[in-house]
Design a protein around this motif. Structure first.
Motif, PDB file in Angstrom:
ATOM      1  N   PHE A   1       9.601  11.447  -4.489  1.00 58.02           N
ATOM      2  CA  PHE A   1       8.665  10.929  -3.752  1.00 58.02           C
ATOM      3  C   PHE A   1       8.537   9.503  -3.992  1.00 58.02           C
ATOM      4  CE2 PHE A   1       4.681   9.182  -1.726  1.00 58.02           C
ATOM      5  CZ  PHE A   1       4.993   9.771  -0.200  1.00 58.02           C
ATOM      6  N   ASP A   2       8.615   8.487  -3.110  1.00 57.85           N
ATOM      7  CA  ASP A   2       8.330   7.087  -3.449  1.00 57.85           C
ATOM      8  C   ASP A   2       7.172   6.520  -2.691  1.00 57.85           C
ATOM      9  OD1 ASP A   2       8.764   4.334  -4.239  1.00 57.85           O
ATOM     10  OD2 ASP A   2      10.810   4.303  -3.243  1.00 57.85           O
ATOM     11  N   GLY A   3       6.237   6.327  -3.347  1.00 55.03           N
ATOM     12  CA  GLY A   3       5.059   5.645  -2.789  1.00 55.03           C
ATOM     13  C   GLY A   3       3.621   6.226  -3.614  1.00 55.03           C
ATOM     14  N   ILE A   4       2.505   6.050  -2.831  1.00 53.16           N
ATOM     15  CA  ILE A   4       1.407   6.326  -3.505  1.00 53.16           C
ATOM     16  C   ILE A   4       0.932   7.944  -3.441  1.00 53.16           C
ATOM     17  CG2 ILE A   4      -1.147   6.000  -3.163  1.00 53.16           C
ATOM     18  CD1 ILE A   4      -0.419   3.243  -2.258  1.00 53.16           C
ATOM     19  N   LEU A   5       0.368   8.443  -4.524  1.00 57.47           N
ATOM     20  CA  LEU A   5      -0.231   9.725  -4.293  1.00 57.47           C
ATOM     21  C   LEU A   5      -1.714   9.728  -4.597  1.00 57.47           C
ATOM     22  CD1 LEU A   5       0.306  12.905  -4.814  1.00 57.47           C
ATOM     23  CD2 LEU A   5       0.374  12.843  -7.210  1.00 57.47           C
TER      24      LEU A   5
ATOM     25  N   ILE B   1      -5.443  -0.367   0.208  1.00 56.77           N
ATOM     26  CA  ILE B   1      -4.376   0.421   0.478  1.00 56.77           C
ATOM     27  C   ILE B   1      -3.056  -0.467   1.080  1.00 56.77           C
ATOM     28  CG2 ILE B   1      -3.607   2.088   2.243  1.00 56.77           C
ATOM     29  CD1 ILE B   1      -5.105   3.392   0.058  1.00 56.77           C
ATOM     30  N   LYS B   2      -3.513  -1.364   1.757  1.00 58.95           N
ATOM     31  CA  LYS B   2      -2.543  -2.343   2.349  1.00 58.95           C
ATOM     32  C   LYS B   2      -1.939  -2.993   1.123  1.00 58.95           C
ATOM     33  CE  LYS B   2      -4.590  -3.300   6.735  1.00 58.95           C
ATOM     34  NZ  LYS B   2      -5.692  -4.271   7.633  1.00 58.95           N
ATOM     35  N   ASN B   3      -2.838  -3.652   0.452  1.00 53.59           N
ATOM     36  CA  ASN B   3      -2.139  -4.209  -0.798  1.00 53.59           C
ATOM     37  C   ASN B   3      -1.193  -3.197  -1.805  1.00 53.59           C
ATOM     38  OD1 ASN B   3      -3.455  -6.538  -0.371  1.00 53.59           O
ATOM     39  ND2 ASN B   3      -5.330  -6.091  -1.556  1.00 53.59           N
ATOM     40  N   LYS B   4      -1.666  -2.018  -2.113  1.00 55.45           N
ATOM     41  CA  LYS B   4      -0.855  -1.110  -2.803  1.00 55.45           C
ATOM     42  C   LYS B   4       0.283  -0.651  -2.210  1.00 55.45           C
ATOM     43  CE  LYS B   4      -4.827   0.876  -5.583  1.00 55.45           C
ATOM     44  NZ  LYS B   4      -5.607   0.031  -5.250  1.00 55.45           N
ATOM     45  N   LEU B   5       0.353  -0.903  -0.871  1.00 56.01           N
ATOM     46  CA  LEU B   5       1.566  -0.587  -0.038  1.00 56.01           C
ATOM     47  C   LEU B   5       2.529  -1.611   0.474  1.00 56.01           C
ATOM     48  CD1 LEU B   5      -0.025   1.795   2.647  1.00 56.01           C
ATOM     49  CD2 LEU B   5       1.706   2.449   0.835  1.00 56.01           C
ATOM     50  N   HIS B   6       2.217  -2.636  -0.489  1.00 61.20           N
ATOM     51  CA  HIS B   6       2.797  -4.071  -0.105  1.00 61.20           C
ATOM     52  C   HIS B   6       4.464  -4.025  -0.254  1.00 61.20           C
ATOM     53  CE1 HIS B   6       2.758  -4.313  -4.451  1.00 61.20           C
ATOM     54  NE2 HIS B   6       4.070  -5.002  -4.228  1.00 61.20           N
ATOM     55  N   ARG B   7       5.090  -2.953  -0.868  1.00 60.51           N
ATOM     56  CA  ARG B   7       6.545  -2.874  -1.198  1.00 60.51           C
ATOM     57  C   ARG B   7       6.833  -1.453  -0.513  1.00 60.51           C
ATOM     58  NH1 ARG B   7       8.884   0.184  -5.110  1.00 60.51           N
ATOM     59  NH2 ARG B   7       7.178   0.992  -6.695  1.00 60.51           N
ATOM     60  N   TYR B   8       5.723  -0.685   0.215  1.00 61.59           N
ATOM     61  CA  TYR B   8       6.130   0.411   1.076  1.00 61.59           C
ATOM     62  C   TYR B   8       5.882   0.412   2.335  1.00 61.59           C
ATOM     63  CZ  TYR B   8       5.643   2.199  -3.839  1.00 61.59           C
ATOM     64  OH  TYR B   8       5.908   2.252  -5.344  1.00 61.59           O
ATOM     65  N   SER B   9       6.391   1.508   3.217  1.00 53.56           N
ATOM     66  CA  SER B   9       5.669   1.649   4.578  1.00 53.56           C
ATOM     67  C   SER B   9       4.566   2.436   4.614  1.00 53.56           C
ATOM     68  CB  SER B   9       6.993   2.455   5.238  1.00 53.56           C
ATOM     69  OG  SER B   9       6.956   3.855   4.808  1.00 53.56           O
ATOM     70  N   LYS B  10       3.903   2.195   5.355  1.00 45.59           N
ATOM     71  CA  LYS B  10       2.592   2.785   5.784  1.00 45.59           C
ATOM     72  C   LYS B  10       2.555   4.331   5.597  1.00 45.59           C
ATOM     73  CE  LYS B  10       0.287  -0.539   8.412  1.00 45.59           C
ATOM     74  NZ  LYS B  10      -0.846  -0.716   9.718  1.00 45.59           N
ATOM     75  N   SER B  11       3.801   4.764   5.904  1.00 49.50           N
ATOM     76  CA  SER B  11       3.762   6.493   5.690  1.00 49.50           C
ATOM     77  C   SER B  11       4.334   6.939   4.217  1.00 49.50           C
ATOM     78  CB  SER B  11       5.145   6.842   6.533  1.00 49.50           C
ATOM     79  OG  SER B  11       6.286   6.510   6.225  1.00 49.50           O
ATOM     80  N   GLN B  12       4.177   6.145   3.462  1.00 50.83           N
ATOM     81  CA  GLN B  12       4.594   6.447   2.045  1.00 50.83           C
ATOM     82  C   GLN B  12       3.316   6.847   1.139  1.00 50.83           C
ATOM     83  OE1 GLN B  12       7.579   3.101   1.479  1.00 50.83           O
ATOM     84  NE2 GLN B  12       8.710   4.692   0.254  1.00 50.83           N
ATOM     85  N   ILE B  13       2.468   7.536   1.883  1.00 45.32           N
ATOM     86  CA  ILE B  13       1.506   7.970   1.032  1.00 45.32           C
ATOM     87  C   ILE B  13       1.623   9.728   0.990  1.00 45.32           C
ATOM     88  CG2 ILE B  13      -1.193   8.262   1.220  1.00 45.32           C
ATOM     89  CD1 ILE B  13      -1.197   5.643   2.912  1.00 45.32           C
ATOM     90  N   SER B  14       1.164  10.199   0.037  1.00 42.75           N
ATOM     91  CA  SER B  14       0.997  11.571  -0.401  1.00 42.75           C
ATOM     92  C   SER B  14      -0.145  11.962  -0.714  1.00 42.75           C
ATOM     93  CB  SER B  14       2.138  12.036  -1.343  1.00 42.75           C
ATOM     94  OG  SER B  14       2.017  11.587  -2.369  1.00 42.75           O
ATOM     95  N   ILE B  15      -0.730  13.199  -0.470  1.00 42.90           N
ATOM     96  CA  ILE B  15      -2.146  13.454  -0.986  1.00 42.90           C
ATOM     97  C   ILE B  15      -1.995  14.942  -1.727  1.00 42.90           C
ATOM     98  CG2 ILE B  15      -4.343  14.600  -0.071  1.00 42.90           C
ATOM     99  CD1 ILE B  15      -3.921  12.719   2.448  1.00 42.90           C
ATOM    100  N   PHE B  16      -2.403  15.125  -2.847  1.00 41.31           N
ATOM    101  CA  PHE B  16      -2.657  16.230  -3.745  1.00 41.31           C
ATOM    102  C   PHE B  16      -3.788  16.673  -3.577  1.00 41.31           C
ATOM    103  CE2 PHE B  16      -0.355  18.004  -7.763  1.00 41.31           C
ATOM    104  CZ  PHE B  16      -0.920  18.918  -7.620  1.00 41.31           C
ATOM    105  N   GLY B  17      -4.151  17.805  -2.686  1.00 41.43           N
ATOM    106  CA  GLY B  17      -5.249  18.658  -2.542  1.00 41.43           C
ATOM    107  C   GLY B  17      -5.426  19.009  -1.058  1.00 41.43           C
ATOM    108  N   ALA B  18      -5.317  20.061  -0.552  1.00 45.62           N
ATOM    109  CA  ALA B  18      -5.452  20.412   0.727  1.00 45.62           C
ATOM    110  C   ALA B  18      -6.481  20.977   1.182  1.00 45.62           C
ATOM    111  CB  ALA B  18      -3.830  21.312   1.158  1.00 45.62           C
ATOM    112  N   GLY B  19      -7.755  20.738   0.330  1.00 49.97           N
ATOM    113  CA  GLY B  19      -8.855  21.251   0.765  1.00 49.97           C
ATOM    114  C   GLY B  19      -9.681  20.017   1.808  1.00 49.97           C
ATOM    115  N   THR B  20     -11.162  20.341   1.789  1.00 48.84           N
ATOM    116  CA  THR B  20     -11.783  19.414   2.653  1.00 48.84           C
ATOM    117  C   THR B  20     -11.526  17.842   2.488  1.00 48.84           C
ATOM    118  OG1 THR B  20     -13.482  21.087   3.030  1.00 48.84           O
ATOM    119  CG2 THR B  20     -14.135  19.058   3.744  1.00 48.84           C
ATOM    120  N   TRP B  21     -11.548  17.556   1.179  1.00 51.17           N
ATOM    121  CA  TRP B  21     -11.431  16.128   0.989  1.00 51.17           C
ATOM    122  C   TRP B  21     -10.151  15.673   1.378  1.00 51.17           C
ATOM    123  CZ3 TRP B  21     -13.778  15.192  -4.615  1.00 51.17           C
ATOM    124  CH2 TRP B  21     -15.050  15.153  -4.533  1.00 51.17           C
TER     125      TRP B  21
END
Length: 372
Positions: free
Chosen positions: A326-330, A262-282
């Motif tokens: 959105f600019d970041g990881i999904l 995750i850190k490697n993929k976020l090298h040009r983002y802030s730690k908060s630039q993560i979004s999640i698709f799917g509001a279930g248990t996972w």
């Protein structure tokens, strides 16, 4: 030609500290009053009242062994080595046979060319409720245990020719045995009868994990025995079947390499630039996992309109349209819908999104567990 109705069947029960259940097991064997059945009990040197119960029925038991062993499969191997019957059945001290099972089994062997006969089994919950387990396609044995072991009766010469239970496995040696036999061309015959009852409960999460790892290893070990034209498809089936398990392990164990990735993929983002698709248990579990390590997802999206504008944890759930800017990881964490969601996200025409599916994460976890 006169049928050999005196065909001898050996029944083996292995036990260790089984005073709560073994009497029902013993009775289910003896009540059938089959004079051509040999009954063998292999006890792992129980320290409770097991031996007292066994001794109570000594007259109906042909062989009693009580000594330390190397586990349940070592005990089963001892019983098989002692057996004198042409056919061998194994019933554990938690389980019990249905009335008439031995007569039905004997007739099936006499009227077929079967090497192994197996049938239906009741899975009995802790409250006593039964659920009928009906085996379907024997080919499933190539990637999961399709044979209810308590219902399986095997010709002794099959054990002699292809070997006993492997002590390399703690929980899934019965699966290894059956898949080994199937891979060698042994003839299995399914009997459409209820033969035995299996008492559920008592298996810890750690045991389930070991069982899963062993099952996967065994499936892959015998993959070369599969017909070459089916091998690639079978390998995909094995991988797809176990992907949810590996992803669940990722969520539960949170290995360091995952956060490093995750850190490697976020090298040009802030730690908060993560979004999640799917509001279930996972999705919820991933949110907690990442937040605990300082990676706080800033956006939840879901295709369920009823969830929009509701909050999970500290984040409001939004429509997928909110991803347009959105600019970041999904992280796509909706089981069974990854391909559909990837197409949906592609239609948003947002080049700033880096999409990672749960399947990719599961594969990465699997590769760490089974490198190469």
């Amino acid at each position: 030609m006169e049928k050999q109705m005196d065909m001898k069947i050996s029944i083996i029960t292995v036990c260790l500290n089984s005073e709560a259940t073994i009497e029902q097991t013993i009775k289910s064997v003896l009540v059938q009053k089959d004079e051509h059945v040999e009954y063998i009990i292999v006890d792992g040197n129980s320290m409770d009242g097991t031996r007292k119960i066994v001794d109570k029925y000594r007259e109906g038991i042909d062989v009693i062994v009580s000594e330390p062993d190397q586990g349940i499969y070592d005990a089963m191997n001892k019983g098989i080595s002692l057996a004198k019957g042409e056919i061998i059945g194994i019933i554990n001290s938690d389980d019990w046979y249905e009335p008439g099972t031995f007569k039905t089994i004997r007739e099936t062997f006499l009227n077929s060319s079967a090497d192994i006969v197996y049938g239906k089994m009741n899975l009995v919950s802790e409250n006593g409720s039964p659920e009928l387990l009906v085996p379907t396609d024997i080919e499933k044995l190539r990637y999961e245990m399709e044979i209810p072991h308590s219902t399986a009766f095997v010709r002794k010469d099959i054990y002699e020719k292809f070997g006993l239970f492997s002590l390399d496995y703690k929980i899934a040696a019965d699966y290894d045995l059956m898949l080994r036999y199937y891979s060698e061309g042994v003839k299995f015959v399914f009997l459409n009868e209820l033969l035995a009852n299996f008492r559920m409960g008592g298996v810890s999460n750690q045991q389930s994990k070991v069982c899963a790892y062993e099952t996967i290893s065994i499936s892959k070990k015998y993959l070369p025995y599969c017909p070459s034209d089916k091998r690639a498809d079978l390998e995909k089936i094995i991988d797809n079947k176990w992907k949810p398990f590996f992803f669940r392990q990722l969520l539960d164990e949170a290995p360091d390499w995952f956060f490093d990735g995750i850190k490697n993929k976020l090298h040009r983002y802030s730690k908060s630039q993560i979004s999640i698709f799917g509001a279930g248990t996972w999705g919820m579990d991933m949110f907690k996992l990442l937040s605990g390590e300082g990676f706080s997802p800033s956006l939840f999206v879901d295709n369920n309109k009823n969830l929009w504008e509701k909050s999970k944890e500290t984040i409001r759930i939004s429509s997928p349209d909110s991803l347009r800017t959105f600019d970041g990881i999904l992280l796509i964490l909706a089981k069974g819908f990854s391909e559909e969601i990837l197409l949906q996200v592609k239609g948003l025409d947002n080049p700033m999104l880096i999409c990672i599916t749960w399947e990719e994460l599961a594969d990465e976890f699997k590769d760490h567990v089974f490198p190469g």
